[in-house]
Design an enzyme around this catalytic site. Structure first.
Site, PDB file in Angstrom:
ATOM      1  N   GLY A  48      51.483  73.329 163.376  1.00  0.00           N
ATOM      2  CA  GLY A  48      52.770  73.434 164.063  1.00  0.00           C
ATOM      3  C   GLY A  48      53.917  72.674 163.426  1.00  0.00           C
ATOM      4  O   GLY A  48      53.784  72.106 162.336  1.00  0.00           O
TER       5      GLY A  48
ATOM      6  N   HIS B 111      41.081  77.302 170.210  1.00  0.00           N
ATOM      7  CA  HIS B 111      42.221  76.784 169.436  1.00  0.00           C
ATOM      8  C   HIS B 111      42.566  75.397 169.982  1.00  0.00           C
ATOM      9  O   HIS B 111      42.438  75.139 171.180  1.00  0.00           O
ATOM     10  CB  HIS B 111      43.424  77.720 169.566  1.00  0.00           C
ATOM     11  CG  HIS B 111      44.547  77.344 168.653  1.00  0.00           C
ATOM     12  ND1 HIS B 111      45.432  76.348 168.969  1.00  0.00           N
ATOM     13  CD2 HIS B 111      44.899  77.799 167.430  1.00  0.00           C
ATOM     14  CE1 HIS B 111      46.299  76.208 167.960  1.00  0.00           C
ATOM     15  NE2 HIS B 111      45.997  77.089 167.018  1.00  0.00           N
TER      16      HIS B 111
ATOM     17  N   SER C 220      49.756  74.782 159.038  1.00  0.00           N
ATOM     18  CA  SER C 220      50.876  74.708 158.092  1.00  0.00           C
ATOM     19  C   SER C 220      50.589  75.382 156.750  1.00  0.00           C
ATOM     20  O   SER C 220      50.986  74.882 155.706  1.00  0.00           O
ATOM     21  CB  SER C 220      51.317  73.258 157.878  1.00  0.00           C
ATOM     22  OG  SER C 220      51.823  72.713 159.083  1.00  0.00           O
TER      23      SER C 220
ATOM     24  N   GLU D 142      40.948  74.090 161.738  1.00  0.00           N
ATOM     25  CA  GLU D 142      42.364  73.818 161.958  1.00  0.00           C
ATOM     26  C   GLU D 142      42.530  72.366 162.416  1.00  0.00           C
ATOM     27  O   GLU D 142      42.482  72.086 163.628  1.00  0.00           O
ATOM     28  CB  GLU D 142      42.924  74.755 163.026  1.00  0.00           C
ATOM     29  CG  GLU D 142      42.803  76.223 162.679  1.00  0.00           C
ATOM     30  CD  GLU D 142      43.890  77.057 163.347  1.00  0.00           C
ATOM     31  OE1 GLU D 142      44.523  77.826 162.640  1.00  0.00           O
ATOM     32  OE2 GLU D 142      44.118  76.904 164.561  1.00  0.00           O
TER      33      GLU D 142
END
Ligand code: 13P
Length: 256
Positions: free
Chosen positions: A174, A96, A214, A168
């Site tokens: 975030g 991640h 998001s 991502e």
């Protein structure tokens, strides 16, 4: 119709009881959905064991947010693939952007973790994505391809069957993230698909490509409508159980 994957990464949010309560609700929601919808929850390490005990449905996997690449040894503070397998973990989130950014994880190190995950018969969910500077420099595809090619380099073609990928983009994740446009996501997913087909032939067609960053109630339907988007990896929106429920039930109604 291939499977749709809908997962959430709880990051370092939700307490112990709160997580178990959340997982109980996810279980209720997944009780009557098709086996073509694969839901997964990736909570903190603390709750994994109990979360697995409380999760009866095959279509709700519990995963880990990180993992060491070595089965056992003198590595204080690490959690090994052997330990995670023993307690029934199905999926390992690896690389991640927060792990890459704040804990210095490299593509080379991630390649070892991906291999360990496959060796221990779990599914690696390799996360890739460019940051804002790379995007602004037109280096998005190059970045994602590098992360993919190095991250998967230790696997045989046969082993690639077990892999899942989450795209991502760092700039989309975030509180301050800007959701990527679905057309942009499809463009990058097509680049990844082409790369996977070069690496693995027809198997590359079957590797699930998820989008994360998001995802919200206004964009999830369009994202899911894209040909190379096989699922969503969701943060904040899914932490509100009613919103996660809406997304799961929509997919169950429209994609099975
Ligand atoms: P958000 O959906 O909160 O942007 O987080 C996405 C994410 O990081 C999932 O791993």
């Amino acid at each position: 119709m291939s499977k749709i994957y809908l997962g959430t990464n709880l990051k370092m949010f939700k307490g112990y009881q709160e997580t178990l309560e959340y997982i109980k609700r996810v279980n209720e929601i997944t009780q009557n959905i098709s086996s073509d919808i694969q839901v997964f929850v990736i909570p903190s390490f603390l709750t994994i064991s109990e979360a697995i005990e409380k999760t009866q449905q095959k279509n709700c996997w519990i995963g880990s947010q990180n993992m060491a690449s070595i089965a056992e040894g003198a590595y204080t503070g690490e959690i090994s693939p052997k330990q995670l397998k023993e307690i029934g973990v199905t999926i390992n989130e690896l690389g991640h952007s927060e792990r890459r950014q704040f804990f210095g994880e490299t593509d080379q190190e991630l390649a070892k973790k991906v291999k360990a995950s496959v060796d221990f018969k779990m599914r690696p969910l390799l996360c890739v994505g460019e940051n804002a500077l790379e995007k602004d420099s037109n280096a998005s595809s190059a970045t994602v391809l590098r992360q993919l090619q190095i991250g998967l380099a230790k696997l045989t073609v046969e082993e690639l069957k077990n892999v899942m990928i989450a795209y991502e983009p760092v700039w989309a994740i975030g509180e301050n993230g800007v959701p990527a446009e679905p057309t942009y996501v499809e463009e990058i997913h097509q680049v990844m698909r082409d790369c996977l087909m070069t690496l693995a032939g027809e198997i590359g067609q079957e590797i699930p490509l998820l989008y994360g960053g998001s995802v919200n109630l206004a964009n999830y339907q369009e994202l899911l409508s894209k040909k190379n988007v096989d699922g969503l990896f969701i943060g904040r929106t899914a932490w509100e159980i009613e919103k996660f429920k809406e997304i799961i039930l929509f997919a169950n109604k429209n994609y099975v």
